[in-house]
Motif scaffolding. Structure first.
Motif, short mmCIF file in Angstrom:
data_model
loop_
_atom_site.label_atom_id
_atom_site.label_comp_id
_atom_site.label_asym_id
_atom_site.label_seq_id
_atom_site.Cartn_x
_atom_site.Cartn_y
_atom_site.Cartn_z
N LEU A 19 60.21 62.22 50.52
CA LEU A 19 60.92 63.41 51.01
C LEU A 19 60.92 64.52 49.96
CD1 LEU A 19 63.96 61.90 52.93
CD2 LEU A 19 62.03 63.17 53.89
N THR A 20 61.11 64.17 48.71
CA THR A 20 61.08 65.16 47.63
C THR A 20 59.70 65.81 47.56
OG1 THR A 20 62.80 64.04 46.38
CG2 THR A 20 61.34 65.51 45.14
N ALA A 21 58.65 65.00 47.62
CA ALA A 21 57.28 65.52 47.55
C ALA A 21 56.97 66.43 48.74
CB ALA A 21 56.29 64.36 47.48
N VAL A 22 57.39 66.03 49.93
CA VAL A 22 57.13 66.83 51.13
C VAL A 22 57.86 68.17 51.04
CG1 VAL A 22 57.53 67.00 53.62
CG2 VAL A 22 56.57 64.91 52.65
N LYS A 23 59.12 68.16 50.63
CA LYS A 23 59.89 69.40 50.53
C LYS A 23 59.29 70.34 49.49
CE LYS A 23 64.15 67.38 52.21
NZ LYS A 23 65.54 66.99 51.90
N THR A 24 58.86 69.81 48.36
CA THR A 24 58.23 70.61 47.32
C THR A 24 56.92 71.20 47.84
OG1 THR A 24 59.22 69.26 45.59
CG2 THR A 24 57.26 70.53 44.98
#
Length: 98
Positions: A19-24
């Motif tokens: 989720l962190t990677a996708v949002k970034t």
């Protein structure tokens, strides 16, 4: 316009990192590709995700594919997927702007 969907399922216990990677990644697309439409969705209460993207032309799609933030997402996402993401070309039949 080139429209695609990407579908994938992540491995258990990888949610926070993915989720962190996708949002970034989506923030970088928004910042660096103003003509690209990009939306990332998670199917409710599952580890399945759906991304919908639209590029104005092949050149814009190539820029997207070669961007460092795309490479960064791939490095996090692919090892955490049960299978590689599936990409499918789609075409608009009809839409509402509401």
């Amino acid at each position: 316009m080139i429209r695609l969907i990407a579908e994938y399922r992540i491995k258990p216990r990888t949610e926070a990192r993915v989720l962190t990677a996708v949002k970034t990644f989506v923030a970088a697309v928004h910042r660096d590709e103003p003509q690209t439409e990009y939306r990332a969705y998670r199917l409710t209460d599952t580890n399945e995700f759906l991304h919908i993207m639209a590029f104005p032309d092949e050149s814009a799609q190539n820029v997207h594919q070669q961007a460092s933030y795309t490479r960064d997402l791939v490095e996090v996402l692919y090892p955490n997927c049960e299978e590689p993401p599936k990409f499918t070309l789609i075409e608009s039949v009809e839409q509402s702007d509401a």
